[in-house]
Design an enzyme around this catalytic site. Structure first.
Site, PDB file in Angstrom:
ATOM      1  N   GLU A 104      44.360  38.012  41.242  1.00  0.00           N
ATOM      2  CA  GLU A 104      44.163  38.364  39.793  1.00  0.00           C
ATOM      3  C   GLU A 104      45.942  39.299  39.713  1.00  0.00           C
ATOM      4  O   GLU A 104      46.501  38.327  37.775  1.00  0.00           O
ATOM      5  CB  GLU A 104      44.077  40.173  39.532  1.00  0.00           C
ATOM      6  CG  GLU A 104      43.743  40.405  38.025  1.00  0.00           C
ATOM      7  CD  GLU A 104      43.548  41.282  37.181  1.00  0.00           C
ATOM      8  OE1 GLU A 104      42.704  42.296  38.149  1.00  0.00           O
ATOM      9  OE2 GLU A 104      43.040  41.496  36.226  1.00  0.00           O
ATOM     10  N   PHE A 133      30.651  39.637  38.589  1.00  0.00           N
ATOM     11  CA  PHE A 133      30.093  38.404  39.724  1.00  0.00           C
ATOM     12  C   PHE A 133      29.701  37.475  39.311  1.00  0.00           C
ATOM     13  O   PHE A 133      29.343  37.750  38.033  1.00  0.00           O
ATOM     14  CB  PHE A 133      29.040  39.294  40.353  1.00  0.00           C
ATOM     15  CG  PHE A 133      29.874  40.297  42.024  1.00  0.00           C
ATOM     16  CD1 PHE A 133      31.110  40.405  41.766  1.00  0.00           C
ATOM     17  CD2 PHE A 133      28.742  40.882  42.089  1.00  0.00           C
ATOM     18  CE1 PHE A 133      31.490  41.159  42.975  1.00  0.00           C
ATOM     19  CE2 PHE A 133      29.230  41.382  43.546  1.00  0.00           C
ATOM     20  CZ  PHE A 133      30.867  41.822  43.663  1.00  0.00           C
ATOM     21  N   CYS A 136      30.321  42.242  35.559  1.00  0.00           N
ATOM     22  CA  CYS A 136      31.531  43.324  35.187  1.00  0.00           C
ATOM     23  C   CYS A 136      32.388  42.474  34.328  1.00  0.00           C
ATOM     24  O   CYS A 136      33.392  43.169  33.576  1.00  0.00           O
ATOM     25  CB  CYS A 136      32.952  43.248  36.935  1.00  0.00           C
ATOM     26  SG  CYS A 136      31.739  43.919  37.931  1.00  0.00           S
ATOM     27  N   HIS A 165      34.874  52.632  38.378  1.00  0.00           N
ATOM     28  CA  HIS A 165      34.603  50.940  38.350  1.00  0.00           C
ATOM     29  C   HIS A 165      33.646  51.357  37.006  1.00  0.00           C
ATOM     30  O   HIS A 165      32.316  51.565  37.765  1.00  0.00           O
ATOM     31  CB  HIS A 165      34.063  50.207  39.480  1.00  0.00           C
ATOM     32  CG  HIS A 165      33.915  48.811  38.865  1.00  0.00           C
ATOM     33  ND1 HIS A 165      33.463  48.377  37.264  1.00  0.00           N
ATOM     34  CD2 HIS A 165      34.057  47.848  39.412  1.00  0.00           C
ATOM     35  CE1 HIS A 165      33.884  46.663  37.270  1.00  0.00           C
ATOM     36  NE2 HIS A 165      34.290  46.237  38.264  1.00  0.00           N
ATOM     37  N   LYS A 211      40.869  51.238  36.441  1.00  0.00           N
ATOM     38  CA  LYS A 211      40.089  51.687  37.299  1.00  0.00           C
ATOM     39  C   LYS A 211      40.449  52.897  38.225  1.00  0.00           C
ATOM     40  O   LYS A 211      39.669  53.940  38.462  1.00  0.00           O
ATOM     41  CB  LYS A 211      39.663  51.071  38.016  1.00  0.00           C
ATOM     42  CG  LYS A 211      38.723  50.099  37.046  1.00  0.00           C
ATOM     43  CD  LYS A 211      37.940  48.485  37.543  1.00  0.00           C
ATOM     44  CE  LYS A 211      37.501  47.996  37.066  1.00  0.00           C
ATOM     45  NZ  LYS A 211      38.164  46.924  36.114  1.00  0.00           N
ATOM     46  N   HIS A 236      41.810  43.936  35.825  1.00  0.00           N
ATOM     47  CA  HIS A 236      40.464  44.475  36.324  1.00  0.00           C
ATOM     48  C   HIS A 236      40.286  45.095  37.350  1.00  0.00           C
ATOM     49  O   HIS A 236      40.161  45.793  37.534  1.00  0.00           O
ATOM     50  CB  HIS A 236      39.556  43.075  36.384  1.00  0.00           C
ATOM     51  CG  HIS A 236      38.431  43.244  36.676  1.00  0.00           C
ATOM     52  ND1 HIS A 236      37.180  43.539  35.383  1.00  0.00           N
ATOM     53  CD2 HIS A 236      37.513  43.181  37.516  1.00  0.00           C
ATOM     54  CE1 HIS A 236      36.391  43.850  35.985  1.00  0.00           C
ATOM     55  NE2 HIS A 236      36.209  43.354  37.317  1.00  0.00           N
TER      56      HIS A 236
END
Lengths: 422, 413
Positions: A323, A408, A172, A349, A344, A312
């Site tokens: 975050e 990830f 991502c 996403h 998002k 994010h």
């Protein structure tokens, strides 16, 4: 952190002269922005395949897309996946806006640095070719689509890139990282113009199962439009989006010399590794903290100068809480004048393309001096101690915006956009 | 000449021929007896004995296990442990292969049970059974696994990247790592790549695209021409991993690490013609050679050895040879020209890296070993390595019209 004024140094400056997008909100950047300003969620039950038996049954899907076929050479079609098609249309829009030729002369001062998604394997292909060991199957010719650098090579032709073609994949964080490297290529003087961004779609049975097994997908199937709810107390996972976002990054004087319209400036880039766990952020948010601080240092600005952060914000419990903590460590709790949202909730996403579309939203927010709305926040999570943008678009005077990406595998990126002020 | 004195201080090589630096050095004088594709394969490779942290094998693909074995071997060779450098000053740059179909083998039973024939599937059955797979099944196919686990091994938290650029990916990783050190972003880089190109689907697919060596009749890999030979018909794909450690000479000296070569410059270029299209005259390769030599602050006459990309695709080999001939000109004595594919095949993402750490061995021998030599008529390139020309160019060529090149210098005797 001490302010180090690199803006006045002799460092080459990087500006944005073109943006193109294909997203669930629209088939152009302007349509995407219009949808964002309206605070629209277009999530719905997955149409791509029958997902009615899957635990997570919804997605933000692109509808009405038609590939600009005239841009693809006949021999390139076997090399081209669906996500490559998104990127081609977005590239066309970006190059047209930048007033650059499509498939024009090749220059060694031009490159491509792209965040590439991975083509989804098809059940039938996997079964009938891989498991059946049918290595003479005619469909194997198109297996080359699983090489992500094929799409970058096609984009390289459209861009006339002789200065190298770089395909980045860090899950991502892919497009955030690709844009950061594009930025650095120009600063270092390696090239003057870079086509950058990202493209992806993971709406497939394989990936739906895979992410669900990890507990990452929302199961709020009875209400797809409100399922993606970053920073809401009751969030339960992310919802797939898909699409592409493409930029033309250009050295300032190069852009000026050819009279290009400048849409924004790329001011700073930070990239770190969490080196913690493959799917989880460090509980203290160390990786994103260091990435954001690195980007601020790189831009030579103070945290207080950033008016908007496009987080994010995946809508998973863990990501949004950590975050938020990371943002407060860099910017302070409920920092005055700094607002946070995760778009998002409106795009879904977009995985490898997420960083690109979210950076584009930062650029548009600066252009219009507005804060993109936070939607689907019914009960703000008290553990997320940041100023969330209001539910409707609102005016905000600001010079800088920051886009965070977390992938990830532990890669974290932060990119800072600056308002046109040249 | 660059003011940055960067050196390579370790090699993590895993190929069908050898594992580790010493074995790989010894393999230079070997006479490979490869007769078929499988001889270049690491399909049965067991990474476990080499792994620094064996737990990392639990949720990675076979390709990743080759990569992690290479990283583990490198860390041992370079004498690197957690704490050797501050975490935020360590960068990891990886060239990774494209995903394999077998990465999804965790769903195999669900797919087979849900098939209703004619390429149709009962997705309700797939949904039910696939959710009995291991939770980490998705992660097996994560293409940045090696970046992540390498970072865990060293607590590396600095800048990083993961490139998917086929035959130039590994060099791209080294070049970007080197540039980050030169720009002061990091002090130590772990960089390289790994490949599992003998995966049967890869081989079949690339064969359909006409990119692999034909094996007609009695011809086999022991007898087919290698290395820039016009009779070559395609790549000989191979598996492996190759990683290097890059750091400032002074820092390497401080921690007692032995430099294997100086790393001077590197760059990438592309034809910009789209996939599988390239300029037959090698103009982009020539441009790249000029660029990296300028960055290194040397001239062609300083170059004593060129390790060619020698992809094996005849037209690309001729483009490369043409570019090299133009670059070195008609008048001066040409350097030695090596083609490593005969030794360890085309390592794709891991290619063009092992040689960076072996230049001293080649210079000490004074001439190219036969396994690296190119037998070509009508060219001025030879096999003798001129000791007074200590610079080496290592080229990589991709079938997609993308190129990379790294300049290293042998260590003083």
């Amino acid at each position: 952190m001490q302010h180090t004024d690199k803006k006045s140094s002799s460092r080459r400056r990087v500006v944005i002269t073109g943006i193109g997008a294909v997203t669930p909100l629209g088939l152009s950047m302007q349509d995407t922005w219009n949808g964002l300003v309206e605070g629209v969620s277009v999530a719905g039950p997955i149409k791509r395949f029958d997902a009615s038996s899957f635990p997570a049954q919804m997605a933000y899907e692109i509808e009405g897309f038609r590939l600009a076929k005239d841009l693809v050479l006949q021999h390139e079609f076997p090399h081209m996946s669906d996500i490559c098609a998104f990127a081609i249309n977005a590239t066309k829009e970006a190059l047209e806006q930048a007033n650059l030729p499509i498939a024009g002369p090749v220059s060694d001062r031009t490159s491509v640095c792209f965040g590439v998604g991975l083509k989804c394997p098809q059940l039938s292909w996997y079964d009938q070719v891989h498991l059946a060991r049918r290595f003479d199957d005619p469909s194997l010719i198109a297996h080359i689509q699983y090489f992500p650098d094929q799409m970058s090579a096609i984009l390289g032709r459209l861009m006339g890139a002789g200065g190298g073609i770089t395909s980045v994949h860090t899950a991502c964080a892919s497009s955030g990282q690709a844009m950061g490297e594009a930025f650095e290529q120009i600063i270092a003087g390696e090239v003057d113009t870079v086509l950058t961004g990202g493209t992806d779609s993971m709406i497939s049975p394989f990936y739906s199962t895979g992410f669900n097994l990890l507990g990452a997908l929302s199961k709020r199937n009875d209400s797809p439009k409100t399922a993606s709810r970053p920073f809401d107390r009751d969030r339960d996972g992310f919802v797939f989006g898909e699409g592409a976002c493409v930029f033309v990054f250009e050295e300032l004087e190069h852009a000026r010399a050819r009279g290009a319209k400048i849409l924004g400036e790329v001011c700073g880039y930070g990239v770190t590794e969490s080196a913690y766990r493959i799917t989880d952020l460090h509980p203290e948010g160390t990786g994103p903290v260091e990435a954001m601080q690195m980007a601020l240092d790189d831009a030579g600005i103070n945290a207080s100068e950033v008016g908007y952060i496009n987080a994010h914000g995946t809508s998973t419990q863990l990501n949004d809480r950590i975050e938020s903590l990371a943002i407060t460590k860099v910017f302070g709790e409920f920092a005055k004048g700094t607002y946070v949202s995760s778009t998002k909730s409106m795009t879904g996403h977009m995985i490898a393309a997420a960083g690109a579309i979210e950076f584009a939203i930062c650029v548009k927010a600066l252009e219009h001096q507005v804060l993109p709305p936070s939607i689907n926040i019914f009960n703000p999570d008290p553990d997320c101690r940041v100023n969330l943008t209001p539910g409707r678009v609102s005016s905000h005077t600001m010079s800088y915006a920051l886009s965070n990406s977390v992938g990830f595998g532990g890669s974290n990126t932060a990119l800072i956009a600056g308002k046109v002020n040249l | 000449m660059s003011s940055h004195d960067l050196v390579i201080t370790g090699l993590g090589a895993v190929t069908s021929l050898a594992t580790g630096r010493t074995s790989t050095q010894q393999s230079l004088s070997a006479k490979p007896n490869f007769r078929q594709q499988n001889d270049y394969s690491l399909a049965n490779f067991k990474a476990l004995p080499l792994m620094r942290d064996k737990r990392h094998l639990k949720s990675i693909s076979h390709a990743d296990s080759i990569g992690m074995a290479g990283v583990s071997v490198l860390l041992d060779d370079a004498g690197l442990q957690v704490g050797a450098y501050p975490s935020d000053r360590i960068g990891v740059y990886i060239g990774s292969p494209s995903p394999c179909a077998s990465d999804n083998d965790g769903y195999r039973d669900a797919i087979l049970a849900s098939s209703v024939g004619n390429g149709q599937y009962d997705l309700a059955t797939f949904a039910r059974l696939s959710h009995e797979a291991r939770p980490v099944t998705l992660l097996t196919g994560l293409t940045n696994n090696v970046l992540c686990y390498t970072s865990l091994l060293l607590d590396a938290r600095g800048p990083n990247s993961n490139y998917m650029a086929s035959a130039v990916a590994g060099q791209m990783a080294v070049i970007n790592a080197m540039h980050r050190i030169k720009r002061g972003k990091i002090d130590l880089a772990i960089a390289g790549g790994f490949s599992f190109a003998t995966d049967p689907i890869y081989v079949a697919m690339l064969t359909k695209h006409g990119l692999t060596q034909k094996q007609d009749g009695d011809q086999n890999y022991e007898t087919v021409p290698f290395g820039l030979n016009p009779a070559k018909t395609g790549m000989v794909l191979s598996d492996g991993a190759a990683f290097v450690a890059i750091e400032h000479r002074s820092r390497a000296k401080d921690r007692g690490a032995k430099p294997l070569a100086s790393l001077l410059a590197g760059g990438i270029a592309s034809d910009g013609l789209g996939p599988m299209r390239f300029h037959a005259d090698g103009r982009s390769i020539l441009r790249l050679l000029k660029k990296v030599v300028a960055e290194a602050g040397i001239s062609p006459k300083d170059v004593g050895l060129v390790v060619s990309g020698a992809l094996g695709v005849a037209d690309l080999d001729q483009a490369e040879l043409h570019a090299l001939s133009q670059f070195f000109g008609e008048e001066q004595e040409a350097p030695a020209l090596a083609a490593p594919a005969k030794l360890w095949g085309n390592l794709l993402e891991a290619g063009g890296l092992i040689e960076l750490a072996l230049v001293n061995d080649i210079y000490q021998a004074g001439a190219l070993p036969s396994a690296l030599s190119v037998t070509l008529s009508d060219t001025k390139f030879g096999t003798k390595v001129d000791q007074s020309r200590p610079f080496v160019l290592v080229l990589r060529i991709s079938a997609w019209g993308e190129y990379s090149c790294i300049v290293v210098k042998r260590e003083e005797p």
